[in-house]
Design an enzyme around this catalytic site. Structure first.
Site, PDB file in Angstrom:
ATOM      1  N   CYS A   1      33.135  51.673   9.172  1.00  0.00           N
ATOM      2  CA  CYS A   1      33.637  50.668  10.116  1.00  0.00           C
ATOM      3  C   CYS A   1      33.406  49.246   9.599  1.00  0.00           C
ATOM      4  CB  CYS A   1      33.028  50.871  11.489  1.00  0.00           C
ATOM      5  SG  CYS A   1      31.245  51.106  11.490  1.00  0.00           S
TER       6      CYS A   1
HETATM    7  N1  LIG Z   1      30.716  55.872  15.157  1.00  0.00           N
HETATM    8  C1  LIG Z   1      31.428  55.062  14.386  1.00  0.00           C
HETATM    9  O1  LIG Z   1      31.795  53.928  14.771  1.00  0.00           O
HETATM   10  C2  LIG Z   1      31.831  55.496  13.019  1.00  0.00           C
HETATM   11  C3  LIG Z   1      31.514  56.753  12.528  1.00  0.00           C
HETATM   12  N2  LIG Z   1      31.924  57.105  11.265  1.00  0.00           N
HETATM   13  C4  LIG Z   1      31.522  58.378  10.709  1.00  0.00           C
HETATM   14  O2  LIG Z   1      32.051  59.476  11.429  1.00  0.00           O
HETATM   15  C5  LIG Z   1      31.133  60.557  11.372  1.00  0.00           C
HETATM   16  C6  LIG Z   1      30.794  60.993  12.790  1.00  0.00           C
HETATM   17  O3  LIG Z   1      30.186  59.896  13.450  1.00  0.00           O
HETATM   18  P1  LIG Z   1      29.874  59.885  15.011  1.00  0.00           P
HETATM   19  O4  LIG Z   1      30.955  60.534  15.757  1.00  0.00           O
HETATM   20  O5  LIG Z   1      29.502  58.499  15.325  1.00  0.00           O
HETATM   21  O6  LIG Z   1      28.567  60.832  15.066  1.00  0.00           O
HETATM   22  P2  LIG Z   1      28.023  61.648  16.303  1.00  0.00           P
HETATM   23  O7  LIG Z   1      26.583  61.834  16.048  1.00  0.00           O
HETATM   24  O8  LIG Z   1      28.441  61.004  17.580  1.00  0.00           O
HETATM   25  O9  LIG Z   1      28.771  63.081  16.188  1.00  0.00           O
HETATM   26  C7  LIG Z   1      28.515  63.973  15.147  1.00  0.00           C
HETATM   27  C8  LIG Z   1      29.338  65.222  15.337  1.00  0.00           C
HETATM   28  O10 LIG Z   1      29.160  66.103  14.219  1.00  0.00           O
HETATM   29  C9  LIG Z   1      28.765  67.402  14.687  1.00  0.00           C
HETATM   30  N3  LIG Z   1      27.904  68.004  13.670  1.00  0.00           N
HETATM   31  C10 LIG Z   1      26.659  67.611  13.296  1.00  0.00           C
HETATM   32  N4  LIG Z   1      26.229  68.350  12.250  1.00  0.00           N
HETATM   33  C11 LIG Z   1      27.218  69.236  11.962  1.00  0.00           C
HETATM   34  C12 LIG Z   1      27.378  70.268  11.004  1.00  0.00           C
HETATM   35  N5  LIG Z   1      26.436  70.530  10.101  1.00  0.00           N
HETATM   36  N6  LIG Z   1      28.528  70.994  11.021  1.00  0.00           N
HETATM   37  C13 LIG Z   1      29.487  70.736  11.930  1.00  0.00           C
HETATM   38  N7  LIG Z   1      29.394  69.754  12.861  1.00  0.00           N
HETATM   39  C14 LIG Z   1      28.275  69.017  12.874  1.00  0.00           C
HETATM   40  C15 LIG Z   1      28.076  67.136  15.998  1.00  0.00           C
HETATM   41  O11 LIG Z   1      28.103  68.322  16.773  1.00  0.00           O
HETATM   42  P3  LIG Z   1      26.967  68.629  17.878  1.00  0.00           P
HETATM   43  O12 LIG Z   1      27.287  67.764  19.057  1.00  0.00           O
HETATM   44  O13 LIG Z   1      27.180  70.074  18.151  1.00  0.00           O
HETATM   45  O14 LIG Z   1      25.652  68.310  17.256  1.00  0.00           O
HETATM   46  C16 LIG Z   1      28.976  66.032  16.578  1.00  0.00           C
HETATM   47  O15 LIG Z   1      30.164  66.592  17.090  1.00  0.00           O
HETATM   48  C17 LIG Z   1      29.897  60.071  10.603  1.00  0.00           C
HETATM   49  O16 LIG Z   1      29.981  60.440   9.254  1.00  0.00           O
HETATM   50  C18 LIG Z   1      30.003  58.578  10.764  1.00  0.00           C
HETATM   51  O17 LIG Z   1      29.351  57.909   9.755  1.00  0.00           O
HETATM   52  C19 LIG Z   1      32.687  56.269  10.511  1.00  0.00           C
HETATM   53  C20 LIG Z   1      33.030  55.029  10.942  1.00  0.00           C
HETATM   54  C21 LIG Z   1      32.573  54.518  12.222  1.00  0.00           C
HETATM   55  C1  LIG Z   2      25.814  50.079  14.723  1.00  0.00           C
HETATM   56  C2  LIG Z   2      25.576  51.073  13.595  1.00  0.00           C
HETATM   57  O1  LIG Z   2      24.512  51.652  13.515  1.00  0.00           O
HETATM   58  N1  LIG Z   2      26.580  51.261  12.728  1.00  0.00           N
HETATM   59  C3  LIG Z   2      26.491  52.184  11.639  1.00  0.00           C
HETATM   60  C4  LIG Z   2      27.760  52.165  10.829  1.00  0.00           C
HETATM   61  C5  LIG Z   2      28.686  53.272  11.181  1.00  0.00           C
HETATM   62  C6  LIG Z   2      29.841  53.529  10.194  1.00  0.00           C
HETATM   63  O2  LIG Z   2      30.807  52.939   9.890  1.00  0.00           O
HETATM   64  O3  LIG Z   2      29.812  54.422   9.522  1.00  0.00           O
HETATM   65  P1  LIG Z   2      29.623  55.383   8.349  1.00  0.00           P
HETATM   66  O4  LIG Z   2      28.308  55.939   8.725  1.00  0.00           O
HETATM   67  O5  LIG Z   2      30.727  56.332   8.455  1.00  0.00           O
HETATM   68  O6  LIG Z   2      29.598  54.757   7.036  1.00  0.00           O
HETATM   69  C7  LIG Z   2      25.333  51.849  10.723  1.00  0.00           C
HETATM   70  O7  LIG Z   2      25.006  50.678  10.549  1.00  0.00           O
HETATM   71  O8  LIG Z   2      24.837  52.768  10.087  1.00  0.00           O
END
Ligand SMILES: NC(=O)C1=CN([C@@H]2O[C@H](COP(=O)(O)OP(=O)(O)OC[C@H]3O[C@@H](n4cnc5c(N)ncnc54)[C@H](OP(=O)(O)O)[C@@H]3O)[C@@H](O)[C@H]2O)C=CC1
Ligand SMILES: CC(=O)N[C@@H](CCC(=O)OP(=O)(O)O)C(=O)O
Length: 348
Positions: free
Chosen positions: A151
């Site tokens: 992000c």
């Molecule tokens: N949040 C954000 O703004 C951003 C996130 N990302 C990336 O997207 C990805 C997900 O982030 P986010 O949604 O915030 O994380 P969350 O912690 O909210 O969700 C993680 C998800 O992954 C599942 N999970 C965890 N471990 C496993 C596994 N071993 N196998 C299958 N499923 C698994 C969890 O399931 P369960 O609930 O069953 O544990 C849950 O559905 C990360 O890599 C993050 O860095 C990228 C950019 C921005």
């Molecule tokens: C507020 C906050 O904690 N933000 C996350 C960034 C999330 C993100 O973009 O994601 P990836 O993990 O996919 O690289 C951090 O700083 O680690």
């Protein structure tokens, strides 16, 4: 064309939930398997009550055989979990990884910032990335595997790449401070993110060049500049659920006029449907991009300091993750790039 079937792994998380919100409004996708880990067996409505039509769908374990029966798989998993899953997916399945696993081309940079083995690199999913003679889009049309950007890297790269690619900025003096809403940290329990710690307070973290987005931003900006960029990056946690506001400054090359500086951005983004360079002195705000795939950018010249100040706002869960992923899926599948994506925010 038949409806594209899409599975989402990580459906109970924030990114997975946002992908599903967008897919529900997408005219070409039908939603297939919804997968999770510990929450497999529960209903999606327990995690995402806002996704009404999918409330009663039961989450399944993220089994490669199940995922392989879809046209497209969105992975929204913690870092390090994607590589094992994709190893068993056939090339015919289009995979979009929202995690960091395949974003970095430099194995050494990966091992300095991440604690999992280096998995390799995939085409980088930032269509609007300005490169010296092209855009990031070229690598994505028809791609079978795409690494969706982080992000912060999305906001910072889109803020600075046009000026670096046009040669109006000094690549050796780039300073960024960016504030993010707490959903950026994901859904799992983190003691420093409890309500009492976050509400009514802002605090920097990952200070001193140690945040894992540093190598990703450097990779992108160096590709734009055509030479290694020196970056100081400080993230800040802001008391809001969503949104990133990046304030990015760089030294302007001697002899460059303010008009030349600004035109680097207006030219680069003239035909970009999601990136808007704001007119006059209006500034971007996170509320204006809420729930949309938009990027709002403003370019100001600080003549006394000899620096450009570029501000950019995105919704971290939409353009910063899920919207970026769906935009890339559209490109990979030959659909119109904007198909199904929200072009307007929610206000006030
Ligand atoms: N949040 C954000 O703004 C951003 C996130 N990302 C990336 O997207 C990805 C997900 O982030 P986010 O949604 O915030 O994380 P969350 O912690 O909210 O969700 C993680 C998800 O992954 C599942 N999970 C965890 N471990 C496993 C596994 N071993 N196998 C299958 N499923 C698994 C969890 O399931 P369960 O609930 O069953 O544990 C849950 O559905 C990360 O890599 C993050 O860095 C990228 C950019 C921005
Ligand atoms: C507020 C906050 O904690 N933000 C996350 C960034 C999330 C993100 O973009 O994601 P990836 O993990 O996919 O690289 C951090 O700083 O680690």
């Amino acid at each position: 064309m038949h409806m594209v079937t899409a599975a989402v792994a990580g459906a109970s998380g924030y990114a997975g939930g946002e992908i599903l919100r967008l897919l529900l409004a997408h005219p070409e996708f039908s939603i297939g398997a919804l997968c999770a880990a510990g929450n497999a067996g529960s209903r999606l409505g327990e995690h995402h009550p806002h996704l009404g039509p999918l409330s009663d769908r039961v989450l399944e374990p993220a089994d490669p055989e199940l995922l392989a029966s879809h046209d497209v798989v969105f992975l929204a998993l913690p870092h390090g979990a994607s590589a094992a899953l994709v190893a068993d997916l056939p090339d015919s399945v289009v995979v979009l990884d929202c995690g960091a696993d395949f974003r970095l081309t430099d194995a050494e940079a990966w091992s300095r910032y991440y604690d999992t083995p280096y998995a390799g690199s995939w085409p980088y999913g930032l269509p609007e990335l300005t490169l010296p003679d092209s855009t990031g889009r070229d690598a994505l049309v028809g791609a079978g595997r795409i690494a969706v950007p982080g992000c912060y890297p999305t906001a910072v790269t889109l803020a600075l790449a046009p000026g670096l690619a046009a040669g109006v900025l000094d690549p050796e003096d780039v300073v960024v401070v960016a504030a993010s809403g707490t959903s950026g940290a994901g859904r799992s329990l983190k003691p420093h993110l409890l309500g009492a710690e976050v509400m009514g307070s802002m605090s920097p973290y990952g200070v001193g060049g140690v945040h894992r987005h540093v190598p990703e931003i450097v990779q992108n900006l160096s590709a734009a500049a055509g030479s290694e960029v020196s970056l100081s990056f400080t993230p800040v946690l802001a008391p809001m659920p969503r949104g990133i506001l990046a304030t990015c400054t760089a030294r302007i090359r001697v002899g460059t006029s303010a008009a030349q500086v600004r035109s680097a951005w207006t030219r680069a983004y003239a035909d970009e449907p999601f990136v808007h360079v704001l007119k006059d002195d209006r500034q971007p705000s996170t509320s204006a991009v809420l729930g949309s795939n938009l990027v709002l950018v403003q370019v100001a010249v600080d003549e006394r300091a000899g620096r450009v100040v570029v501000t950019a706002a995105i919704d971290n869960l939409t353009k910063g993750t899920a919207g970026g992923a769906v935009q890339c899926a559209n490109l990979a599948l030959g659909l119109p790039e904007t198909c199904g994506l929200p072009m307007t925010g929610i206000a006030p």
